[in-house]
Design an enzyme around this catalytic site. Structure first.
Site, PDB file in Angstrom:
ATOM      1  N   ASP A   1      -2.037   6.735  -3.439  1.00  0.00           N
ATOM      2  CA  ASP A   1      -0.893   6.060  -2.822  1.00  0.00           C
ATOM      3  C   ASP A   1      -0.323   4.979  -3.735  1.00  0.00           C
ATOM      4  OD1 ASP A   1      -2.935   4.180  -2.568  1.00  0.00           O
ATOM      5  OD2 ASP A   1      -2.223   3.455  -0.634  1.00  0.00           O
TER       6      ASP A   1
ATOM      7  N   LYS B   1     -11.373   0.218  -1.207  1.00  0.00           N
ATOM      8  CA  LYS B   1     -11.345   1.672  -1.352  1.00  0.00           C
ATOM      9  C   LYS B   1     -10.698   1.992  -2.684  1.00  0.00           C
ATOM     10  CE  LYS B   1      -7.484   1.734   1.977  1.00  0.00           C
ATOM     11  NZ  LYS B   1      -7.820   0.592   2.842  1.00  0.00           N
TER      12      LYS B   1
ATOM     13  N   ASP C   1      -5.336   2.874  -3.810  1.00  0.00           N
ATOM     14  CA  ASP C   1      -6.624   2.748  -3.127  1.00  0.00           C
ATOM     15  C   ASP C   1      -6.889   3.918  -2.183  1.00  0.00           C
ATOM     16  OD1 ASP C   1      -4.783   1.998  -1.176  1.00  0.00           O
ATOM     17  OD2 ASP C   1      -5.926   0.266  -0.473  1.00  0.00           O
ATOM     18  N   ARG C   2      -5.853   4.655  -1.812  1.00  0.00           N
ATOM     19  CA  ARG C   2      -6.045   5.833  -0.956  1.00  0.00           C
ATOM     20  C   ARG C   2      -5.953   7.104  -1.789  1.00  0.00           C
ATOM     21  NH1 ARG C   2      -3.678   4.516   4.965  1.00  0.00           N
ATOM     22  NH2 ARG C   2      -3.814   2.255   4.855  1.00  0.00           N
TER      23      ARG C   2
ATOM     24  N   SER D   1       0.811  -1.216   0.000  1.00  0.00           N
ATOM     25  CA  SER D   1       0.000   0.000   0.000  1.00  0.00           C
ATOM     26  C   SER D   1       0.845   1.266   0.000  1.00  0.00           C
ATOM     27  CB  SER D   1      -0.980  -0.026   1.181  1.00  0.00           C
ATOM     28  OG  SER D   1      -1.928   1.005   1.071  1.00  0.00           O
ATOM     29  N   HIS D   2       0.739   2.053   1.073  1.00  0.00           N
ATOM     30  CA  HIS D   2       1.390   3.355   1.156  1.00  0.00           C
ATOM     31  C   HIS D   2       2.787   3.269   1.751  1.00  0.00           C
ATOM     32  CE1 HIS D   2      -0.708   2.355   4.793  1.00  0.00           C
ATOM     33  NE2 HIS D   2       0.012   3.208   5.476  1.00  0.00           N
TER      34      HIS D   2
ATOM     35  N   ASP E   1      -0.664   1.719  -4.187  1.00  0.00           N
ATOM     36  CA  ASP E   1      -1.548   0.807  -4.914  1.00  0.00           C
ATOM     37  C   ASP E   1      -2.847   1.478  -5.339  1.00  0.00           C
ATOM     38  OD1 ASP E   1      -2.456   0.936  -2.257  1.00  0.00           O
ATOM     39  OD2 ASP E   1      -3.343  -1.053  -2.336  1.00  0.00           O
TER      40      ASP E   1
END
Length: 648
Positions: free
Chosen positions: A365, A465, A369-370, A189-190, A367
């Site tokens: 981010d 998300k 999703d944010r 992710s982030h 991937d």
């Protein structure tokens, strides 16, 4: 080995060229994702092929150009600490590179799934493109073949955003009518990427959402007892940079690896949700300017195709939209600390510039999703963002034209969405942190829009998300607010929309303090002390009065516990809450998304209904509660930290 493509369109491909054992076809712009659907035949005449095939079958032989693979059992032993968190298993790259480490987790996952979700199934394997992803794709592909999976779908160059994976599981249909039953998503992710940074893997189910606790608990249990795994070592690596289907043959029959365009399916879905023409008109207005920062994550694989090619934005409006294995050496977390270039361009940085900031800015981010949404010199908190999207969705976004089924937020997220739900008479749910809890509500038809304070916003179009979806939602709201004003003197801005929202619903002043990579034992002791203090609220209030005499009393305190209204499952120990009489909140939570040590998050919130007081600086409005939070928790005493790593 042969390349199979489906004759689904009338595009005539250029003359094919052979790369090793694989036939590929040069692709004209924007048609590469279609060309892989053409069947490239080995011969122009079917009769000789059929005769040869019949003769080979009589002799028990396989086609001469088909690569055969075998299945091997590898002895192994368990690794400690392979417990998936709320977003899968995340560790340093060097940990994943240990022999058998990734294979143990993948086999434990296969063993945790029902047999029909593995044998003969279709799975997706891709991620944010971070370092070690391409190696991991090959390992998982060989293990999938050995475990009887029928086909593996891979985004070109192993790139698929987490929301795109969810969409592909739910929407993509192969030429033979097959659909994916799940996915291994390769992302942390982030978190930063690179040889010494983070890698991660998680499994998503056939609804497109993260595996529920019943499955992740079984995966973890399997990792503690695993003694062997299956792999097809002699299966050649597939060139995942080239679109096409490669077919092999194994003990259980054919096995396909389908490499496809990363963006096409996702863009198709977005066009069923939003009015692209109205957004395009907004972006074409000389009074509107736009900026998107991909932070060198997988969002770059979508940004140009959507914002430039589809919506007509200038290519110069894109920042850091080339996906890189190490995210350009940066931290791909869309917040005011790490998205520094965007923050500066939007006029929110410490440096001053004579250049006028764009009207709208956003970031995603690693991937994708944010998301973070910014106006000119104006920051929109994630808690406000989801509330504003919910309040404006029906009028602004065609997908929601018939109304919202309900809304939901994670427990640490501010109560801004609660107020919208109450005013609009919508079903409302407060859930633990973790998108899978939203997924249950969505699958049951109980929730349309949801969000969390950690820059995650989404809807029931998928079960993750979705950063780019949130950006398009905001552009849709801006387009709707300005639909009769594009030729006027001044457009309705992001700041105007937020101020109007506060005037209607009140303002939730909100901040989050993150203390990253603290000693895990010290973090547990801190949390245990906060729970112990809840047994005597009179003592707590006495202490608070000594710290800040004007802060309201605590009227209740607990550890948040959630009973899922869909399946009845209970999630305990989801965060420690102190609730004040004036609607203020303090929340303390240990995060499960870090790869080393522990992350303590402190959430501080105060609600203000008086419209004459909603324009204060957040820092000033929250200062008394921040003081209480730090001293009540004894954060410096337990962690040795005099300041947080990140303030949001």
């Amino acid at each position: 080995m042969i390349l199979l493509c489906d004759p689904a369109t009338a595009i005539i491909p250029p003359r094919p060229r052979r790369l090793g054992h694989r036939i590929t076809t040069p692709s004209p712009p924007h048609s590469r994702s279609l060309l892989h659907r053409h069947r490239l035949l080995a011969s122009s005449s079917p009769a000789p092929r059929l005769a040869r095939a019949r003769r080979r079958r009589r002799l028990g032989a396989q086609p001469a150009d088909m690569v055969l693979f075998t299945v091997s059992k590898k002895d192994t032993k368990p690794f400690d600490g392979q417990k998936p968190g709320t977003s899968g298993l995340r560790k340093k790259v060097t940990v994943f590179q240990q022999p058998h480490y990734l294979a143990n987790f993948v086999q434990s996952t296969f063993n945790a799934l029902p047999a029909d979700r593995v044998k003969g199934a279709t799975i997706v394997v891709s991620g944010d493109g971070r370092y070690f992803s391409k190696d991991a794709v090959q390992i998982i592909t060989k293990m999938a073949a050995a475990n009887g999976v029928r086909r593996v779908w891979v985004g070109q160059d192993s790139l698929l955003s987490t929301p795109a994976v969810s969409a592909i599981i739910r929407e993509r249909i192969a030429a033979d009518g097959s659909k994916a039953t799940g996915a291994f998503i390769l992302t942390a992710s982030h978190n930063p990427g690179g040889p010494t940074e983070d890698f991660g893997i998680k499994y998503n189910m056939e609804n497109g959402g993260p595996a529920p606790e019943s499955v992740t608990d079984k995966i973890f249990s399997n990792t503690k007892t695993i003694t062997e795994y299956l792999i097809s070592d002699d299966l050649p690596d597939v060139d995942i940079s080239v679109i096409g289907v490669t077919t092999f043959s194994g003990p259980e029959g054919p096995f396909d690896v389908d490499v496809f365009d990363s963006a096409t399916d996702y863009i198709k879905l977005m066009k069923t949700i939003f009015d692209f023409e109205s957004i395009k008109k907004l972006l074409a207005s000389p009074k509107f300017s736009f900026c998107f920062d991909g932070l060198h994550g997988v969002a770059g694989a979508y940004a140009k195709r959507i914002f430039v090619d589809e919506l007509g934005a200038s290519e110069s409006s894109l920042l850091n939209c080339l996906p890189k294995e190490d995210f350009g050496g940066g931290h791909p977390d869309p917040n005011l600390t790490y998205a520094k270039e965007l923050v500066d361009r939007m006029g929110l940085g410490k440096s001053t510039s004579n250049v006028e900031p764009p009207e709208f800015g956003a970031a995603a981010d690693g991937d994708a999703d944010r998301n973070m949404v910014l106006g000119k010199r104006f920051f929109v908190t994630p808690s406000d963002s989801v509330a504003i999207i919910a309040a404006n969705a029906v009028q602004s976004i065609p997908y929601f034209a018939s109304g919202l089924k309900g809304v939901a937020r994670s427990m640490p997220t501010s109560a801004a969405l609660d107020v919208v739900a109450k005013n609009l008479n919508l079903k409302f749910f407060e859930v633990p942190t973790g998108w899978k809890f939203f997924g249950n509500l969505m699958d049951a038809g109980m929730c349309s829009v949801c969000g969390e304070e950690s820059f995650g916003t989404g809807s029931d179009h998928i079960r993750e998300k979705d950063g780019i979806w949130a950006v398009l939602a905001w552009l849709s709201i801006l387009a709707y607010k300005n639909k009769d004003n594009l030729g006027g003197d001044k457009l309705v801005t992001v700041e105007d929309i937020v101020l109007q929202h506060w005037g209607t619903y009140g303002r939730h002043y909100y901040t989050r303090y993150d203390y990253e990579n603290v000693d895990a034992e010290a973090a547990k002791e801190l949390m245990a002390n906060l729970v112990k203090m809840q047994s005597s609220l009179s003592d707590v209030n006495k202490l608070i009065k000594e710290i800040q005499p004007h802060v309201s009393d605590v009227v209740s305190a607990d550890e948040f516990e959630y009973k899922d209204p869909v399946d009845g499952s209970v999630s305990k120990h989801q965060g420690i809450r102190y609730l004040f009489g004036d609607g203020s909140r303090l929340v303390f939570r240990l995060s499960g998304t870090g790869s080393v040590g522990a992350t303590i998050r402190i959430y501080i919130e105060q609600y203000e209904k008086d419209s004459s007081k909603t324009g204060r600086e957040s820092k000033d409005a929250l200062s008394p509660l921040v003081d209480v939070a730090l001293k009540l928790s004894k954060i410096q005493e337990y962690t040795g930290r005099s300041a947080p790593t990140v303030i949001t």
